[in-house]
Design a protein around this motif. Structure first.
Motif, mmCIF file in Angstrom:
data_model
loop_
_atom_site.group_PDB
_atom_site.id
_atom_site.type_symbol
_atom_site.label_atom_id
_atom_site.label_comp_id
_atom_site.label_asym_id
_atom_site.label_seq_id
_atom_site.Cartn_x
_atom_site.Cartn_y
_atom_site.Cartn_z
ATOM 1 N N ALA A 34 0.831 -1.210 0.000
ATOM 2 C CA ALA A 34 0.000 0.000 0.000
ATOM 3 C C ALA A 34 0.864 1.258 0.000
ATOM 4 N N LEU A 35 1.931 1.262 0.798
ATOM 5 C CA LEU A 35 2.828 2.426 0.811
ATOM 6 C C LEU A 35 3.523 2.605 -0.543
ATOM 7 N N ALA A 36 3.948 1.514 -1.148
ATOM 8 C CA ALA A 36 4.589 1.592 -2.469
ATOM 9 C C ALA A 36 3.614 2.151 -3.502
ATOM 10 N N GLU A 37 2.355 1.720 -3.436
ATOM 11 C CA GLU A 37 1.341 2.220 -4.371
ATOM 12 C C GLU A 37 1.095 3.711 -4.167
ATOM 13 N N LEU A 38 1.013 4.159 -2.918
ATOM 14 C CA LEU A 38 0.825 5.582 -2.636
ATOM 15 C C LEU A 38 2.000 6.391 -3.172
ATOM 16 N N HIS A 39 3.210 5.931 -2.931
ATOM 17 C CA HIS A 39 4.403 6.649 -3.396
ATOM 18 C C HIS A 39 4.464 6.694 -4.921
ATOM 19 N N LYS A 40 3.969 5.640 -5.569
ATOM 20 C CA LYS A 40 3.946 5.601 -7.028
ATOM 21 C C LYS A 40 2.967 6.645 -7.578
ATOM 22 N N GLN A 41 1.860 6.826 -6.882
ATOM 23 C CA GLN A 41 0.831 7.769 -7.336
ATOM 24 C C GLN A 41 1.229 9.221 -7.128
ATOM 25 N N SER A 42 2.052 9.489 -6.103
ATOM 26 C CA SER A 42 2.352 10.885 -5.784
ATOM 27 C C SER A 42 3.713 11.055 -5.130
ATOM 28 N N PRO A 43 4.634 11.775 -5.806
ATOM 29 C CA PRO A 43 5.913 12.103 -5.171
ATOM 30 C C PRO A 43 5.718 12.962 -3.915
ATOM 31 N N ALA A 44 4.689 13.796 -3.904
ATOM 32 C CA ALA A 44 4.411 14.628 -2.728
ATOM 33 C C ALA A 44 4.026 13.764 -1.531
ATOM 34 N N ALA A 45 3.286 12.682 -1.778
ATOM 35 C CA ALA A 45 2.922 11.770 -0.697
ATOM 36 C C ALA A 45 4.167 11.084 -0.140
ATOM 37 N N ARG A 46 5.104 10.743 -1.011
ATOM 38 C CA ARG A 46 6.360 10.140 -0.551
ATOM 39 C C ARG A 46 7.090 11.097 0.393
ATOM 40 N N GLU A 47 7.124 12.369 0.037
ATOM 41 C CA GLU A 47 7.792 13.361 0.885
ATOM 42 C C GLU A 47 7.081 13.506 2.226
ATOM 43 N N LEU A 48 5.742 13.539 2.202
ATOM 44 C CA LEU A 48 4.988 13.649 3.451
ATOM 45 C C LEU A 48 5.197 12.433 4.345
ATOM 46 N N THR A 49 5.202 11.226 3.765
ATOM 47 C CA THR A 49 5.399 10.038 4.604
ATOM 48 C C THR A 49 6.787 10.038 5.230
ATOM 49 N N SER A 50 7.769 10.605 4.539
ATOM 50 C CA SER A 50 9.120 10.656 5.119
ATOM 51 C C SER A 50 9.204 11.640 6.285
ATOM 52 N N GLN A 51 8.283 12.621 6.324
ATOM 53 C CA GLN A 51 8.263 13.613 7.404
ATOM 54 C C GLN A 51 7.339 13.218 8.560
ATOM 55 N N ALA A 52 6.469 12.251 8.336
ATOM 56 C CA ALA A 52 5.471 11.874 9.338
ATOM 57 C C ALA A 52 6.122 11.241 10.565
ATOM 58 N N ARG A 53 5.558 11.521 11.729
ATOM 59 C CA ARG A 53 6.019 10.919 12.988
ATOM 60 C C ARG A 53 5.525 9.481 13.106
ATOM 61 N N GLY A 54 4.364 9.214 12.503
ATOM 62 C CA GLY A 54 3.788 7.869 12.488
ATOM 63 C C GLY A 54 2.889 7.724 11.278
ATOM 64 N N ILE A 55 2.807 6.495 10.752
ATOM 65 C CA ILE A 55 1.997 6.225 9.566
ATOM 66 C C ILE A 55 1.100 5.030 9.884
#
Length: 178
Positions: A34-55
């Motif tokens: 699911a995380l790989a699919e989200l990152h594939k759909q949006s580079p911005a989502a990849r950046e946000l997940t890298s900044q998140a304290r928890g996912i």
């Protein structure tokens, strides 16, 4: 009316049997996908997940309804790249609705305060215990900058089925043992 009750009960049985059977290993694998699919759909989502304290990742959330509806899925809370605890998400609804779907939901806790409030609860309800800003993808996978600044950000994607509902308000998230 009797027929609709039986159809709903059969639907609940089908979706709960397929949703509750997930093992820890299966959840871990589905979370990665699911995380790989989200990152594939949006580079911005990849950046946000890298900044998140928890996912918090619910890779497969099943929803069905015929006047009365229900939703269920299992997932994991990731902190620093590791799954630290497992949860389920469930909700019920009344009103005109017809169909079934499966979707992925990811909730990002962008601040320590939001993450700690979630982790210290025995059962967390979206919209009551914390407001979740649902992110939508713009051109090129960009995310609205207003949404990106919220303490809790939600993504709903990979919708499959005939019932599209882009909300998690009212969904109850509860710890489970896996």
């Amino acid at each position: 009316m009797k027929k609709s009750v039986w159809l709903f009960m059969l639907g609940c049985l089908f979706f709960s049997a397929s949703g509750q059977a997930a093992t820890k290993l299966e959840i871990d694998l589905y979370v990665q996908e699911a995380l790989a699919e989200l990152h594939k759909q949006s580079p911005a989502a990849r950046e946000l997940t890298s900044q998140a304290r928890g996912i918090l990742v619910f890779p497969k959330v099943y929803k069905a309804g015929f006047w009365v509806g229900g939703e269920y899925g299992e997932g994991a809370l990731r902190i620093s790249g590791n799954n630290v605890k497992y949860y389920n998400i469930a909700s019920a609804s009344l009103g005109f609705q017809l169909g079934a779907q499966i979707k992925s939901q990811i909730i990002l806790f962008m601040t320590d305060s939001a993450l700690n409030k979630f982790r210290n609860s025995e059962g967390w309800e979206a919209g009551v215990d914390g407001s979740v800003a649902i992110a939508s993808f713009g051109a090129g996978g960009e995310i609205d900058t207003q949404t990106a600044q919220q303490p809790i950000i939600g993504f709903i994607f990979s919708n499959k089925g005939l019932m599209y509902n882009l909300t998690i308000e009212g969904s109850k998230i509860t710890p489970i043992v896996r």
